[in-house]
Write a protein that holds these residues in place. Structure first.
Motif, PDB file in Angstrom:
ATOM      1  N   VAL A  10       0.868  -1.159  -0.148  1.00  0.00           N
ATOM      2  CA  VAL A  10       0.028   0.046  -0.068  1.00  0.00           C
ATOM      3  C   VAL A  10       0.962   1.148   0.082  1.00  0.00           C
ATOM      4  CG1 VAL A  10      -1.859  -1.035   1.325  1.00  0.00           C
ATOM      5  CG2 VAL A  10      -0.134   0.017   2.510  1.00  0.00           C
ATOM      6  N   PRO A  11       0.298   2.463  -0.604  1.00  0.00           N
ATOM      7  CA  PRO A  11       1.123   3.722  -0.346  1.00  0.00           C
ATOM      8  C   PRO A  11       1.110   3.904   1.282  1.00  0.00           C
ATOM      9  CG  PRO A  11      -1.277   4.067  -1.330  1.00  0.00           C
ATOM     10  CD  PRO A  11      -0.874   2.406  -1.126  1.00  0.00           C
ATOM     11  N   ASP A  12       2.228   4.397   1.700  1.00  0.00           N
ATOM     12  CA  ASP A  12       2.612   4.868   3.074  1.00  0.00           C
ATOM     13  C   ASP A  12       1.736   5.677   3.488  1.00  0.00           C
ATOM     14  OD1 ASP A  12       3.551   5.643   5.367  1.00  0.00           O
ATOM     15  OD2 ASP A  12       5.376   6.355   4.601  1.00  0.00           O
ATOM     16  N   PRO A  13       0.738   5.136   4.535  1.00  0.00           N
ATOM     17  CA  PRO A  13      -0.288   5.750   5.121  1.00  0.00           C
ATOM     18  C   PRO A  13      -0.008   7.311   5.705  1.00  0.00           C
ATOM     19  CG  PRO A  13       0.117   3.965   6.205  1.00  0.00           C
ATOM     20  CD  PRO A  13       0.799   3.714   5.286  1.00  0.00           C
ATOM     21  N   ASP A  14       1.073   7.231   6.239  1.00  0.00           N
ATOM     22  CA  ASP A  14       1.560   8.280   6.957  1.00  0.00           C
ATOM     23  C   ASP A  14       2.336   9.250   6.044  1.00  0.00           C
ATOM     24  OD1 ASP A  14       0.430   7.793   9.324  1.00  0.00           O
ATOM     25  OD2 ASP A  14       2.251   6.577  10.038  1.00  0.00           O
ATOM     26  N   TYR A  15       2.367   9.081   4.769  1.00  0.00           N
ATOM     27  CA  TYR A  15       2.987   9.919   3.764  1.00  0.00           C
ATOM     28  C   TYR A  15       2.221  11.280   3.981  1.00  0.00           C
ATOM     29  CZ  TYR A  15       5.285  11.821  -0.232  1.00  0.00           C
ATOM     30  OH  TYR A  15       6.454  12.329  -1.009  1.00  0.00           O
ATOM     31  N   PRO A  16       2.803  12.436   4.132  1.00  0.00           N
ATOM     32  CA  PRO A  16       2.228  13.651   4.420  1.00  0.00           C
ATOM     33  C   PRO A  16       1.347  14.105   3.164  1.00  0.00           C
ATOM     34  CG  PRO A  16       4.438  14.036   5.153  1.00  0.00           C
ATOM     35  CD  PRO A  16       4.312  12.663   4.492  1.00  0.00           C
ATOM     36  N   ALA A  17       1.821  13.861   1.882  1.00  0.00           N
ATOM     37  CA  ALA A  17       1.398  14.379   0.882  1.00  0.00           C
ATOM     38  C   ALA A  17       0.772  13.184   0.005  1.00  0.00           C
ATOM     39  CB  ALA A  17       2.164  15.375  -0.007  1.00  0.00           C
ATOM     40  N   LEU A  18      -0.164  12.261   0.570  1.00  0.00           N
ATOM     41  CA  LEU A  18      -0.732  11.302   0.083  1.00  0.00           C
ATOM     42  C   LEU A  18      -1.468  11.616  -1.026  1.00  0.00           C
ATOM     43  CD1 LEU A  18      -0.771   8.124   0.537  1.00  0.00           C
ATOM     44  CD2 LEU A  18      -2.342   8.497   2.122  1.00  0.00           C
ATOM     45  N   LEU A  19      -2.242  12.769  -0.756  1.00  0.00           N
ATOM     46  CA  LEU A  19      -3.171  13.146  -1.602  1.00  0.00           C
ATOM     47  C   LEU A  19      -2.681  14.363  -2.480  1.00  0.00           C
ATOM     48  CD1 LEU A  19      -6.271  12.726   0.095  1.00  0.00           C
ATOM     49  CD2 LEU A  19      -5.894  11.208  -1.837  1.00  0.00           C
ATOM     50  N   GLY A  20      -2.915  14.631  -3.972  1.00  0.00           N
ATOM     51  CA  GLY A  20      -2.639  15.630  -4.634  1.00  0.00           C
ATOM     52  C   GLY A  20      -3.231  17.018  -4.057  1.00  0.00           C
TER      53      GLY A  20
ATOM     54  N   LEU B 139      -8.744   5.349   2.450  1.00  0.00           N
ATOM     55  CA  LEU B 139      -7.591   6.173   3.107  1.00  0.00           C
ATOM     56  C   LEU B 139      -8.071   6.639   4.550  1.00  0.00           C
ATOM     57  CD1 LEU B 139      -6.488   7.939  -0.119  1.00  0.00           C
ATOM     58  CD2 LEU B 139      -5.133   6.103   1.063  1.00  0.00           C
ATOM     59  N   GLY B 140      -8.533   5.610   5.184  1.00  0.00           N
ATOM     60  CA  GLY B 140      -8.765   6.062   6.449  1.00  0.00           C
ATOM     61  C   GLY B 140      -9.672   7.438   6.751  1.00  0.00           C
ATOM     62  N   GLY B 141     -10.771   7.573   5.668  1.00  0.00           N
ATOM     63  CA  GLY B 141     -11.500   8.737   5.809  1.00  0.00           C
ATOM     64  C   GLY B 141     -10.760   9.892   5.118  1.00  0.00           C
ATOM     65  N   LYS B 142      -9.704   9.964   4.796  1.00  0.00           N
ATOM     66  CA  LYS B 142      -9.072  11.016   4.085  1.00  0.00           C
ATOM     67  C   LYS B 142      -9.669  11.302   2.513  1.00  0.00           C
ATOM     68  CE  LYS B 142      -4.618  10.454   6.265  1.00  0.00           C
ATOM     69  NZ  LYS B 142      -4.338   9.073   6.089  1.00  0.00           N
ATOM     70  N   ALA B 143     -10.212  10.043   1.961  1.00  0.00           N
ATOM     71  CA  ALA B 143     -10.829  10.299   0.632  1.00  0.00           C
ATOM     72  C   ALA B 143     -12.103   9.732   0.489  1.00  0.00           C
ATOM     73  CB  ALA B 143      -9.689  10.092  -0.320  1.00  0.00           C
ATOM     74  N   GLN B 144     -12.792  10.111  -0.547  1.00  0.00           N
ATOM     75  CA  GLN B 144     -13.859   9.302  -0.923  1.00  0.00           C
ATOM     76  C   GLN B 144     -13.644   8.400  -2.269  1.00  0.00           C
ATOM     77  OE1 GLN B 144     -16.817   8.800   0.542  1.00  0.00           O
ATOM     78  NE2 GLN B 144     -18.514   8.722  -1.075  1.00  0.00           N
ATOM     79  N   LEU B 145     -14.224   7.249  -2.538  1.00  0.00           N
ATOM     80  CA  LEU B 145     -13.775   6.310  -3.455  1.00  0.00           C
ATOM     81  C   LEU B 145     -15.205   6.338  -4.393  1.00  0.00           C
ATOM     82  CD1 LEU B 145     -11.812   4.390  -5.032  1.00  0.00           C
ATOM     83  CD2 LEU B 145     -12.823   2.564  -3.931  1.00  0.00           C
ATOM     84  N   GLU B 146     -15.062   6.690  -5.672  1.00  0.00           N
ATOM     85  CA  GLU B 146     -16.283   6.777  -6.405  1.00  0.00           C
ATOM     86  C   GLU B 146     -16.122   5.488  -7.503  1.00  0.00           C
ATOM     87  OE1 GLU B 146     -18.841  10.320  -7.333  1.00  0.00           O
ATOM     88  OE2 GLU B 146     -17.758  10.057  -9.004  1.00  0.00           O
ATOM     89  N   LEU B 147     -17.253   4.782  -7.622  1.00  0.00           N
ATOM     90  CA  LEU B 147     -17.398   3.548  -8.345  1.00  0.00           C
ATOM     91  C   LEU B 147     -18.526   3.850  -8.977  1.00  0.00           C
ATOM     92  CD1 LEU B 147     -16.788   1.379  -5.383  1.00  0.00           C
ATOM     93  CD2 LEU B 147     -15.043   1.256  -7.241  1.00  0.00           C
ATOM     94  N   CYS B 148     -18.634   2.928 -10.293  1.00  0.00           N
ATOM     95  CA  CYS B 148     -19.638   2.811 -11.229  1.00  0.00           C
ATOM     96  C   CYS B 148     -20.216   1.458 -11.398  1.00  0.00           C
ATOM     97  CB  CYS B 148     -19.591   3.842 -12.356  1.00  0.00           C
ATOM     98  SG  CYS B 148     -21.024   3.552 -13.500  1.00  0.00           S
ATOM     99  N   TRP B 149     -21.681   0.980 -11.104  1.00  0.00           N
ATOM    100  CA  TRP B 149     -21.887  -0.442 -11.412  1.00  0.00           C
ATOM    101  C   TRP B 149     -22.670  -0.356 -12.538  1.00  0.00           C
ATOM    102  CZ3 TRP B 149     -26.647  -2.654  -8.809  1.00  0.00           C
ATOM    103  CH2 TRP B 149     -26.857  -4.004  -9.089  1.00  0.00           C
ATOM    104  N   ASP B 150     -22.699  -1.243 -13.455  1.00  0.00           N
ATOM    105  CA  ASP B 150     -23.369  -1.261 -14.656  1.00  0.00           C
ATOM    106  C   ASP B 150     -24.881  -2.024 -14.225  1.00  0.00           C
ATOM    107  OD1 ASP B 150     -22.782  -3.955 -14.480  1.00  0.00           O
ATOM    108  OD2 ASP B 150     -21.375  -4.377 -16.173  1.00  0.00           O
TER     109      ASP B 150
END
Ligand SMILES: Cc1cc2nc3c(=O)[nH]c(=O)nc-3n(C[C@H](O)[C@H](O)[C@H](O)COP(=O)(O)OP(=O)(O)OC[C@H]3O[C@@H](n4cnc5c(N)ncnc54)[C@H](O)[C@@H]3O)c2cc1C
Lengths: 291, 339
Positions: A10-20, B139-150
């Motif tokens: 997995v990508p390092d979960p603690d990498y500070p700039a994980l997201l662009g 990502l532990g709540g840091k992002a939202q994943l969007e998917l499309c189901w056919d």
């Protein structure tokens, strides 16, 4: 005991700039990949069982060629064998697919114990442990925070809702998913790392495992910024009439005192406000009653 | 029933056989698919015969209810096996499980059995033009994943808690109720329940506690940390610390929160005398509410706080403890009076 451990790359979960900068794509440069820290906890737990009860530890990963590095990191904790099942694509979509590949590879060795993290740090869907248990037709004990070998059995403690812990006695074979607090992975000595580098890692494909390619109806569109935390709306009571419901919903549910976000002034008043805030969060109760 | 497809909601009941809110939320998510795609809504439940739940599910909009006759199940493996006959009987295009531990485990076990794609923790379902946009946190709540189901290949869903509202009940609406025997599970005698413990909050790991009382350099020394430990105990929480506090030996290193410490996700994080360096904030991104107590009104920690308390912690902490102690005595006295 034969112990199998699943380790995700997995990508390092603690990498500070994980997201662009847009907060919606994985950063492309400088991103470091690693064995998922929670799976390293599982690997450490496996090695401790081996040290207590004897046996072997085999580590498995479904992922790209680089995932072998993650397997070697886990092997350095004291593992014996490794196998990688080729799986391309993002680590965000393939929970079931990964579990089927891992399950088919692991089933061949009929292990006594299968260990993995409760959920991966990137995709985090938490499907793999239960899907593995389903593939292997084994019981699952999820969310384990304590594990001790007692003769041929294990005493397990797992975390449930509300801070309660359940204590279980389990006779292998079974699947266990672990919480990060179970144990701290050791820091492997140079010698152990050298040894891990010499372990031959098997590479398997879906075809080798006799699994047919299945067409997926799911397409990954991408990452988005996280959804704002939604305010929980309490459902209006069924006996309310339409107008009462309408008013109830518009008011945002039962009366909500919005706490001022900044407190200053005399200490006793601040203490009152602070405790009131904590109470709205369900904290600061005495014998179950509000302070 | 535009194209004759069906969505099946697996509705959990509790150990006493009563409908759970989690189960109703699963029915709500399935109803969203029915409404957006014109499918039929079916519900499956496991309950002893004579249960009133099938009628309740009809009132909440299920057109078909598969009543799997058997003892109540709250275990994921048993639930997956128990509802299998309903999956065979209804051939669902989508099967929706609840956010309960059993619901999530059963969803994954069904996926393993069938090979169907699965989305767990689903918090968005937007059907349109014969497709469905699906969202879930990652990502532990840091992002939202969007998917499309056919909507062609069958899908298994487990919903996120609180993401879908239970569908409203209307008396008089009736479902076609089919009763059949629940599927049975091999006896997992291998796992036996020994007991339950409620560990004292102070013994909890910082990653486990619902309430964290954290101290930083501003706490000033071990005496201050003694008071924070006392406060943590009274709030049913446990102690955490910044790196500076750990480096100075005021708190053990397992208590350190941040980039080189632990990432924590308590419901409430109280930060006393912590400035809010990015390396510290990195560890509290998944905290529910953050309360910061700092005498410097410009402290960066206030930028991430839900409640900012500008105060000298040496005055505030003892006052908080006194207030909690007094309230406790009051409660004990009240109990004695009412007894
Ligand atoms: C590579 C690296 C990794 C790091 N990892 C971590 C990590 O994992 N965790 C971590 O915490 N830090 C980490 N740090 C250190 C971090 O940069 C900060 O130095 C540290 O978090 C500061 O700790 P603090 O907030 O307790 O202290 P300070 O920054 O000194 O803040 C003390 C605060 O207390 C307030 N204060 C003082 N007296 C009072 C009073 N009487 N009442 C109320 N408020 C008062 C002050 O206004 C101030 O804001 C790391 C640093 C580096 C370079």
């Amino acid at each position: 005991m034969r112990i199998a451990v699943c380790v995700k790359w997995v990508p390092d979960p603690d990498y500070p700039a994980l997201l662009g900068a847009d907060g919606a794509t994985l950063a492309s440069d400088g991103l470091v990949f690693m064995a998922d820290p929670i799976d390293m906890v599982a690997a450490e737990a496996a090695v401790r069982v081996k040290e207590a009860a004897g046996g072997t530890v085999a580590v498995y990963s479904a992922g790209p060629a680089d995932a072998e590095k993650g397997l070697r990191a886990a092997l350095a904790l004291g593992g014996d064998e490794g196998a990688r099942i080729t799986l391309d694509g993002s680590g965000f979509s393939g929970g079931v697919r990964a579990a089927r590949l891992l399950g088919a590879a692991i089933a061949k060795t009929s292990p006594d114990l299968v260990l993995c993290g409760v959920q991966s740090s990137d995709s985090g869907s938490g499907i793999v442990p239960a899907a593995l248990a389903g593939m292997l037709r084994l019981p699952l004990v999820s969310g384990v925070v304590r594990m001790e070998v007692r003769g041929g059995e294990l005493e397990l403690e797992r975390r449930m809702e509300g801070g309660r812990h359940e204590v279980l006695r389990a006779r292998p074979p079974l699947v266990i998913s672990v919480q990060p607090s179970l144990c701290q992975p050791r820091y492997p000595a140079l010698l152990a790392r050298r040894k891990a580098d010499r372990v031959a890692i098997q590479t398997l494909s879906a075809g080798d495992l006799g699994l047919p390619e299945v067409s997926s109806g799911l397409q990954t569109l991408g990452l988005r910024p996280p959804r704002p935390r939604t305010a929980r709306l309490v459902a209006p009571a069924p006996e309310m009439d339409a107008r009462e419901r309408y008013r109830f919903i518009l008011a945002g549910g039962p009366a909500q005192n919005r706490t001022p976000s900044r407190l200053s002034g005399p200490v006793p008043a601040m203490v009152d406000e602070l405790l009131r805030f904590l109470q709205t969060q369900g904290v600061a109760t005495v014998n179950g009653a509000a302070v | 029933m535009a194209d004759g497809k069906l969505v099946l909601a697996v509705v959990d009941c509790d150990a006493g056989g009563a409908l759970t809110n989690a189960g109703l939320e699963a029915l709500g998510a399935a109803a969203a698919l029915r409404d957006g795609l014109g499918w039929q809504l079916a519900a499956a439940l496991v309950a002893p015969s004579g249960s009133s739940v099938p009628v309740a599910l009809g009132e909440r909009g299920a057109a078909r209810v598969v009543h799997l006759d058997g003892p109540c199940v709250t275990d994921g493996a048993a639930l997956a096996d128990a509802v299998w006959p309903a999956v065979i009987a209804t051939e669902p295009a989508a099967t929706v499980f609840s956010a309960s531990a059993a619901g999530r485990e059963a969803a994954a076990r069904l996926a393993a059995r069938t090979g169907w794609d699965t989305v767990a923790g689903c918090n968005v379902l937007k059907p349109a033009n014969g497709e469905v946009r699906i969202g879930r946190a990652c990502l532990g709540g840091k992002a939202q994943l969007e998917l499309c189901w056919d909507t062609v290949a069958p899908l298994v869903l487990a919903v996120d808690a609180g993401a879908f509202a239970p569908p409203p009940a209307r008396t008089g609406r009736q479902a076609e109720v089919i009763s059949q025997a629940a599927g049975t599970t091999p006896d997992w005698a291998a796992v036996t329940h020994i007991g339950e413990t409620v560990p004292p909050p102070e013994a909890l790991d910082v990653t486990e506690a619902d309430v964290l009382v954290a101290g930083g350099a501003g706490v000033g020394g071990p005496e201050g940390f003694g008071l924070l430990t006392e406060l943590a105990r009274r709030l049913g929480g446990t102690l955490a610390a910044s790196r500076v506090a750990v480096d100075r030996g005021w708190a053990p290193h397992q208590r350190q929160v941040g980039q080189t410490g632990k990432s924590v996700s308590p419901k409430v994080y109280l930060a006393f005398g912590i400035s809010g360096a990015p390396q510290h904030i990195a560890g509290i991104r998944n905290a529910g509410k953050v309360v910061a107590i700092n005498q410097d009104p410009r402290a960066p920690i206030f930028g991430v706080a839900d409640l900012a308390v500008v105060a000298d912690l040496h005055e505030l902490v003892p006052a908080l403890i006194d207030r909690l102690a007094a309230a406790r005595q009051g409660a004990v006295a009240e109990k004695a009076v009412s007894a």
